[in-house]
Design a protein around this motif. Structure first.
Motif, PDB file in Angstrom:
ATOM      1  N   VAL A 102      -0.743   5.686  14.668  1.00  0.00           N
ATOM      2  CA  VAL A 102      -1.199   6.176  13.360  1.00  0.00           C
ATOM      3  C   VAL A 102      -0.257   5.704  12.257  1.00  0.00           C
ATOM      4  CG1 VAL A 102      -1.686   8.233  11.977  1.00  0.00           C
ATOM      5  CG2 VAL A 102      -2.354   8.166  14.379  1.00  0.00           C
ATOM      6  N   LEU A 103       1.051   5.744  12.514  1.00  0.00           N
ATOM      7  CA  LEU A 103       2.015   5.285  11.508  1.00  0.00           C
ATOM      8  C   LEU A 103       1.834   3.806  11.194  1.00  0.00           C
ATOM      9  CD1 LEU A 103       5.419   7.006  12.342  1.00  0.00           C
ATOM     10  CD2 LEU A 103       4.033   7.279  10.289  1.00  0.00           C
ATOM     11  N   ALA A 104       1.561   3.012  12.210  1.00  0.00           N
ATOM     12  CA  ALA A 104       1.366   1.572  11.983  1.00  0.00           C
ATOM     13  C   ALA A 104       0.137   1.324  11.112  1.00  0.00           C
ATOM     14  CB  ALA A 104       1.236   0.843  13.319  1.00  0.00           C
ATOM     15  N   ILE A 105      -0.918   2.086  11.351  1.00  0.00           N
ATOM     16  CA  ILE A 105      -2.116   1.959  10.525  1.00  0.00           C
ATOM     17  C   ILE A 105      -1.791   2.335   9.081  1.00  0.00           C
ATOM     18  CG2 ILE A 105      -4.426   2.899  10.085  1.00  0.00           C
ATOM     19  CD1 ILE A 105      -4.681   3.239  13.160  1.00  0.00           C
ATOM     20  N   ALA A 106      -1.091   3.446   8.896  1.00  0.00           N
ATOM     21  CA  ALA A 106      -0.746   3.906   7.540  1.00  0.00           C
ATOM     22  C   ALA A 106       0.163   2.901   6.839  1.00  0.00           C
ATOM     23  CB  ALA A 106      -0.071   5.270   7.610  1.00  0.00           C
ATOM     24  N   ARG A 107       1.122   2.376   7.548  1.00  0.00           N
ATOM     25  CA  ARG A 107       2.032   1.387   6.965  1.00  0.00           C
ATOM     26  C   ARG A 107       1.244   0.164   6.500  1.00  0.00           C
ATOM     27  NH1 ARG A 107       4.461  -3.212   8.687  1.00  0.00           N
ATOM     28  NH2 ARG A 107       6.446  -3.728   7.718  1.00  0.00           N
ATOM     29  N   SER A 108       0.338  -0.286   7.322  1.00  0.00           N
ATOM     30  CA  SER A 108      -0.473  -1.444   6.979  1.00  0.00           C
ATOM     31  C   SER A 108      -1.308  -1.185   5.727  1.00  0.00           C
ATOM     32  CB  SER A 108      -1.373  -1.802   8.163  1.00  0.00           C
ATOM     33  OG  SER A 108      -2.201  -2.879   7.850  1.00  0.00           O
ATOM     34  N   ARG A 109      -1.943  -0.012   5.649  1.00  0.00           N
ATOM     35  CA  ARG A 109      -2.759   0.336   4.485  1.00  0.00           C
ATOM     36  C   ARG A 109      -1.893   0.441   3.229  1.00  0.00           C
ATOM     37  NH1 ARG A 109      -5.162  -1.870   6.378  1.00  0.00           N
ATOM     38  NH2 ARG A 109      -6.394  -1.509   8.212  1.00  0.00           N
ATOM     39  N   ALA A 110      -0.710   1.046   3.361  1.00  0.00           N
ATOM     40  CA  ALA A 110       0.189   1.189   2.212  1.00  0.00           C
ATOM     41  C   ALA A 110       0.647  -0.184   1.711  1.00  0.00           C
ATOM     42  CB  ALA A 110       1.384   2.059   2.580  1.00  0.00           C
ATOM     43  N   LEU A 111       0.995  -1.057   2.618  1.00  0.00           N
ATOM     44  CA  LEU A 111       1.421  -2.402   2.216  1.00  0.00           C
ATOM     45  C   LEU A 111       0.269  -3.172   1.580  1.00  0.00           C
ATOM     46  CD1 LEU A 111       3.757  -3.351   5.182  1.00  0.00           C
ATOM     47  CD2 LEU A 111       4.415  -2.712   2.854  1.00  0.00           C
ATOM     48  N   ASP A 112      -0.949  -2.973   2.081  1.00  0.00           N
ATOM     49  CA  ASP A 112      -2.120  -3.600   1.465  1.00  0.00           C
ATOM     50  C   ASP A 112      -2.258  -3.150   0.010  1.00  0.00           C
ATOM     51  OD1 ASP A 112      -2.748  -4.896   3.825  1.00  0.00           O
ATOM     52  OD2 ASP A 112      -4.385  -3.525   4.362  1.00  0.00           O
ATOM     53  N   ARG A 113      -2.073  -1.862  -0.224  1.00  0.00           N
ATOM     54  CA  ARG A 113      -2.174  -1.335  -1.591  1.00  0.00           C
ATOM     55  C   ARG A 113      -1.062  -1.889  -2.478  1.00  0.00           C
ATOM     56  NH1 ARG A 113      -5.084   3.476  -3.267  1.00  0.00           N
ATOM     57  NH2 ARG A 113      -6.592   3.919  -1.651  1.00  0.00           N
ATOM     58  N   LEU A 114       0.130  -2.002  -1.908  1.00  0.00           N
ATOM     59  CA  LEU A 114       1.258  -2.540  -2.663  1.00  0.00           C
ATOM     60  C   LEU A 114       0.983  -3.990  -3.057  1.00  0.00           C
ATOM     61  CD1 LEU A 114       3.947  -1.308  -3.522  1.00  0.00           C
ATOM     62  CD2 LEU A 114       4.970  -2.306  -1.476  1.00  0.00           C
ATOM     63  N   ARG A 115       0.471  -4.774  -2.137  1.00  0.00           N
ATOM     64  CA  ARG A 115       0.119  -6.172  -2.433  1.00  0.00           C
ATOM     65  C   ARG A 115      -0.994  -6.230  -3.473  1.00  0.00           C
ATOM     66  NH1 ARG A 115      -0.202  -6.487   3.265  1.00  0.00           N
ATOM     67  NH2 ARG A 115       1.835  -6.976   4.096  1.00  0.00           N
ATOM     68  N   SER A 116      -1.947  -5.324  -3.367  1.00  0.00           N
ATOM     69  CA  SER A 116      -3.059  -5.278  -4.308  1.00  0.00           C
ATOM     70  C   SER A 116      -2.551  -5.007  -5.720  1.00  0.00           C
ATOM     71  CB  SER A 116      -4.050  -4.205  -3.879  1.00  0.00           C
ATOM     72  OG  SER A 116      -5.063  -4.057  -4.838  1.00  0.00           O
ATOM     73  N   ARG A 117      -1.581  -4.127  -5.843  1.00  0.00           N
ATOM     74  CA  ARG A 117      -0.968  -3.845  -7.145  1.00  0.00           C
ATOM     75  C   ARG A 117      -0.382  -5.116  -7.744  1.00  0.00           C
ATOM     76  NH1 ARG A 117       3.299   0.861  -6.329  1.00  0.00           N
ATOM     77  NH2 ARG A 117       1.942   2.538  -5.647  1.00  0.00           N
TER      78      ARG A 117
END
Length: 126
Positions: A102-117
């Protein structure tokens, strides 16, 4: 998880600020979360609720650390658990704990959002 943790530490990712998250991950090495993921794979929505209750505080802490924005971090937590629900059948306990899944999924989603920013900011400047 200890092998992955050791690799992170040797790679220089473990800092004093990440210590509480690392300790939380180590505390969740039991079979309870794995059982919940198996139940989720079988379609048990109560298992999703229980996994959320057990893991969401640490998942939120990770998302907050990455994004520095509570609203976005809460969105990432929700997305991570929805994705964990969808991907529960693909969980392999030989690769790590259910909590680290679950943490790996969340980390991936958070990094995706950071890149999107970053991409959004570059587009605005152009």
């Amino acid at each position: 998880m200890s092998r992955a943790l050791a690799q992170s530490v040797t790679a220089g990712y473990a800092t004093v600020g990440m210590l509480p998250l690392l300790l939380a991950v180590l505390a969740h090495t039991g079979a309870a979360e794995e059982s919940l993921l198996r139940r989720m794979a079988a379609g048990d929505s109560m298992a999703l609720r229980q996994l959320y209750e057990r893991c969401s505080p640490t998942v939120l802490a990770l998302a907050l650390r990455i994004l520095r924005n509570r609203g976005e971090a809460e969105d990432v937590v929700q997305e991570a658990f929805v994705e964990a629900w969808k991907r529960a059948r693909s969980f392999d306990p030989r690769r790590g704990t259910a909590f680290s899944f679950v943490l790996a999924i969340a980390r991936s989603r958070a990094l995706d959002r950071l890149r999107s920013r970053g991409a959004e900011g570059r587009a605005t400047q152009a």
